[in-house]
Write an enzyme that holds these catalytic residues in place. Structure first.
Site, PDB file in Angstrom:
ATOM      1  N   HIS A  69      -1.714   2.538   5.671  1.00  0.00           N
ATOM      2  CA  HIS A  69      -0.636   2.255   4.701  1.00  0.00           C
ATOM      3  C   HIS A  69      -0.431   0.743   4.728  1.00  0.00           C
ATOM      4  O   HIS A  69       0.022   0.185   5.728  1.00  0.00           O
ATOM      5  CB  HIS A  69       0.651   2.997   5.079  1.00  0.00           C
ATOM      6  CG  HIS A  69       0.616   4.458   4.730  1.00  0.00           C
ATOM      7  ND1 HIS A  69       1.286   5.412   5.455  1.00  0.00           N
ATOM      8  CD2 HIS A  69      -0.006   5.124   3.724  1.00  0.00           C
ATOM      9  CE1 HIS A  69       1.088   6.598   4.910  1.00  0.00           C
ATOM     10  NE2 HIS A  69       0.294   6.456   3.851  1.00  0.00           N
ATOM     11  N   GLU A  72       2.506  -1.578   6.127  1.00  0.00           N
ATOM     12  CA  GLU A  72       2.952  -1.448   7.517  1.00  0.00           C
ATOM     13  C   GLU A  72       2.296  -2.546   8.354  1.00  0.00           C
ATOM     14  O   GLU A  72       1.463  -2.290   9.233  1.00  0.00           O
ATOM     15  CB  GLU A  72       2.656  -0.033   8.005  1.00  0.00           C
ATOM     16  CG  GLU A  72       3.404   1.002   7.153  1.00  0.00           C
ATOM     17  CD  GLU A  72       2.948   2.445   7.277  1.00  0.00           C
ATOM     18  OE1 GLU A  72       3.483   3.294   6.540  1.00  0.00           O
ATOM     19  OE2 GLU A  72       2.071   2.733   8.133  1.00  0.00           O
ATOM     20  N   ARG A 127       1.999   0.637  -0.656  1.00  0.00           N
ATOM     21  CA  ARG A 127       1.636   1.554   0.458  1.00  0.00           C
ATOM     22  C   ARG A 127       0.257   2.181   0.268  1.00  0.00           C
ATOM     23  O   ARG A 127      -0.476   2.394   1.241  1.00  0.00           O
ATOM     24  CB  ARG A 127       2.697   2.649   0.484  1.00  0.00           C
ATOM     25  CG  ARG A 127       2.355   3.939   1.207  1.00  0.00           C
ATOM     26  CD  ARG A 127       3.417   4.975   0.952  1.00  0.00           C
ATOM     27  NE  ARG A 127       3.065   6.313   1.343  1.00  0.00           N
ATOM     28  CZ  ARG A 127       3.492   6.891   2.472  1.00  0.00           C
ATOM     29  NH1 ARG A 127       4.235   6.224   3.328  1.00  0.00           N
ATOM     30  NH2 ARG A 127       3.174   8.128   2.746  1.00  0.00           N
ATOM     31  N   HIS A 196       0.573   3.951  12.334  1.00  0.00           N
ATOM     32  CA  HIS A 196       1.455   3.673  11.188  1.00  0.00           C
ATOM     33  C   HIS A 196       2.720   2.975  11.704  1.00  0.00           C
ATOM     34  O   HIS A 196       2.891   2.777  12.913  1.00  0.00           O
ATOM     35  CB  HIS A 196       1.891   4.984  10.527  1.00  0.00           C
ATOM     36  CG  HIS A 196       0.792   5.742   9.851  1.00  0.00           C
ATOM     37  ND1 HIS A 196       0.711   5.890   8.499  1.00  0.00           N
ATOM     38  CD2 HIS A 196      -0.294   6.402  10.341  1.00  0.00           C
ATOM     39  CE1 HIS A 196      -0.349   6.612   8.175  1.00  0.00           C
ATOM     40  NE2 HIS A 196      -0.981   6.925   9.280  1.00  0.00           N
ATOM     41  N   GLU A 270       3.858   6.053  14.992  1.00  0.00           N
ATOM     42  CA  GLU A 270       4.742   5.327  14.076  1.00  0.00           C
ATOM     43  C   GLU A 270       5.414   4.250  14.926  1.00  0.00           C
ATOM     44  O   GLU A 270       6.252   4.562  15.780  1.00  0.00           O
ATOM     45  CB  GLU A 270       5.812   6.261  13.469  1.00  0.00           C
ATOM     46  CG  GLU A 270       5.264   7.329  12.530  1.00  0.00           C
ATOM     47  CD  GLU A 270       4.948   6.773  11.134  1.00  0.00           C
ATOM     48  OE1 GLU A 270       5.241   5.594  10.885  1.00  0.00           O
ATOM     49  OE2 GLU A 270       4.407   7.549  10.310  1.00  0.00           O
TER      50      GLU A 270
END
Lengths: 309, 95
Positions: A69, A72, A127, A196, A270
């Site tokens: 993405h 990020e 994204r 991510h 994440e």
């Protein structure tokens, strides 16, 4: 002259600077690092993967990707830091040395280069990929919904204008298909980690179904250890669990596909933060984020070394 | 280049099913051009939404009329984007 020792890891870089870094790293360490091109993006940019290997052929391997993405940014920046860390610690870190003695590490730092360039030039908040499929009014597919695992189910959108558009068919995105082909042709990848941001979570399959994976217990235990190691550095708090129970239903996700390929140790991170800056994490947090994440990655890699399958 | 002047990131923490449902329904209001940084996950979990300036008042009014509380996570997105760019330029110049 620029070297990876003078490279500034505490700031965000554009695509050219990251690709230059990769070439420098390879030139400085020809016996350990090589650069593979596994495919081309929609806009025909090379998809580069760094291979860290002490030799052998088709050894068991770990795959780490960042930046799927594009917005990020802390993930691509962490990927750059991981690459240098592997070089720096290849001998003085016993755990890492033992991992490299037996396994290869593949690191794809800019997994979505078209999207990344777009965030640097046109829209910082982009994204998705930058593909244009005939039947869609909008551009881009969510590359974390385009994998052939529960593809098209709820937990992704069929609306091309949505941020979670799954695409017209599985692997429609060359950025995804290139990894799929690489994983299938390599055939000996034993851990797959897709990174991510943000939310501070460590997730394992599944996202497309509430059916627990057969290895749920083991993956949960590894996650617990990995998160403990991560938190030990700066106290950063993470939650962990399966995708569907920890966040929400997500179909067509990367690690669901890799797990279904038989890659037992499939995880999604994440990274920071939990919501003060979100995707706009200040650059001064790049190095601490990468340092703490590296401790968790080493737990996963060490577990894989100790539990061959 | 897309600018984000006046865009804010709002944080909503749904505390009951009704609020969660209403927040989920926001995802279908395409005209508001909302960018869900964190999608609805469940009760007690934050939902972060980047709201373009023209949609700010309508959305805030909608949330307030439905009794859904929110906080402002980022006052002005462009300010952070500009700061990030400046830091990158400074680093490049240093190089």
């Amino acid at each position: 002259p620029l070297s990876t020792d003078t490279f500034n890891y505490a700031t965000y870089h554009n695509l050219d600077e990251i690709y230059t870094f990769m070439d420098l790293l390879v030139a400085e360490n020809p016996n350990l690092v090589s650069k593979l091109e596994i495919g081309r993006s929609t806009e025909n940019r090379p998809l580069y993967v760094l291979k860290f290997s002490k030799g052998g052929t088709n050894r068991p391997a770990i795959w780490i990707d960042t930046g799927i993405h594009s917005r990020e940014w802390v993930t691509q920046a962490s990927g750059v830091w991981f690459a240098k860390k592997i070089i720096q610690d290849q001998e003085n870190d016993e755990g890492l040395a033992s991992i490299l003695d037996k396994m290869d590490i593949f690191l794809e730092i800019v997994t979505n280069p078209d999207g990344f360039v777009f965030t640097q030039t046109q829209n910082r908040m982009w994204r998705k990929t930058r593909s244009k499929h005939s039947n869609s009014a909008c551009i881009g597919v969510d590359p974390n919904r385009n994998w052939d695992a529960g593809f098209g189910g709820s937990g992704a959108s069929g609306n091309p204008c949505s941020e979670t558009y799954h695409g017209p068919y599985p692997n429609s995105e060359p950025e995804v298909k290139s990894i799929v082909d690489f994983v299938k042709s390599h055939g000996n990848i034993k851990a797959f980690i897709s990174i991510h941001s943000y939310s501070q979570l460590l997730l394992y399959p599944y996202g497309y179904t509430s059916t627990p994976v057969p290895d749920q217990k083991e993956l949960h235990e590894i996650s617990e250890k990995a998160v403990a190691a991560l938190s030990s550095l700066y106290g950063t708090k993470y939650e962990y669990g399966s995708i569907i129970t920890t966040i929400y239903k997500a179909s067509g996700a990367t690690v669901d596909w890799t797990y279904n390929q038989g890659i037992k140790y499939s995880f999604t991170f994440e990274l920071r933060d939990t919501g003060f800056y979100g995707f706009l994490l200040p650059a001064k947090q790049i190095i601490p984020t990468a340092e703490e994440t590296w401790l968790a990655l080493k737990v996963i890699m060490q577990h894989m070394l100790d539990h061959p399958y | 280049t897309e600018t984000f002047i006046g865009h804010q990131v709002l944080r909503i923490v749904p505390t009951n099913d009704e609020e969660l449902q209403k927040v989920k329904e926001l995802q279908d209001l395409e005209e508001l051009q909302l960018d869900f940084w964190l999608a609805p996950r469940g009760l007690g979990h934050p939902v972060d939404i980047r709201v373009p300036f023209p949609s700010l008042q309508p959305l805030k009014a909608h949330l307030e009329s439905n009794g859904i509380s929110y906080s402002i996570m980022i006052e002005d997105v462009q300010t952070l984007v500009d700061h990030e760019k400046m830091e990158m330029l400074r680093s490049r110049r240093g190089l």
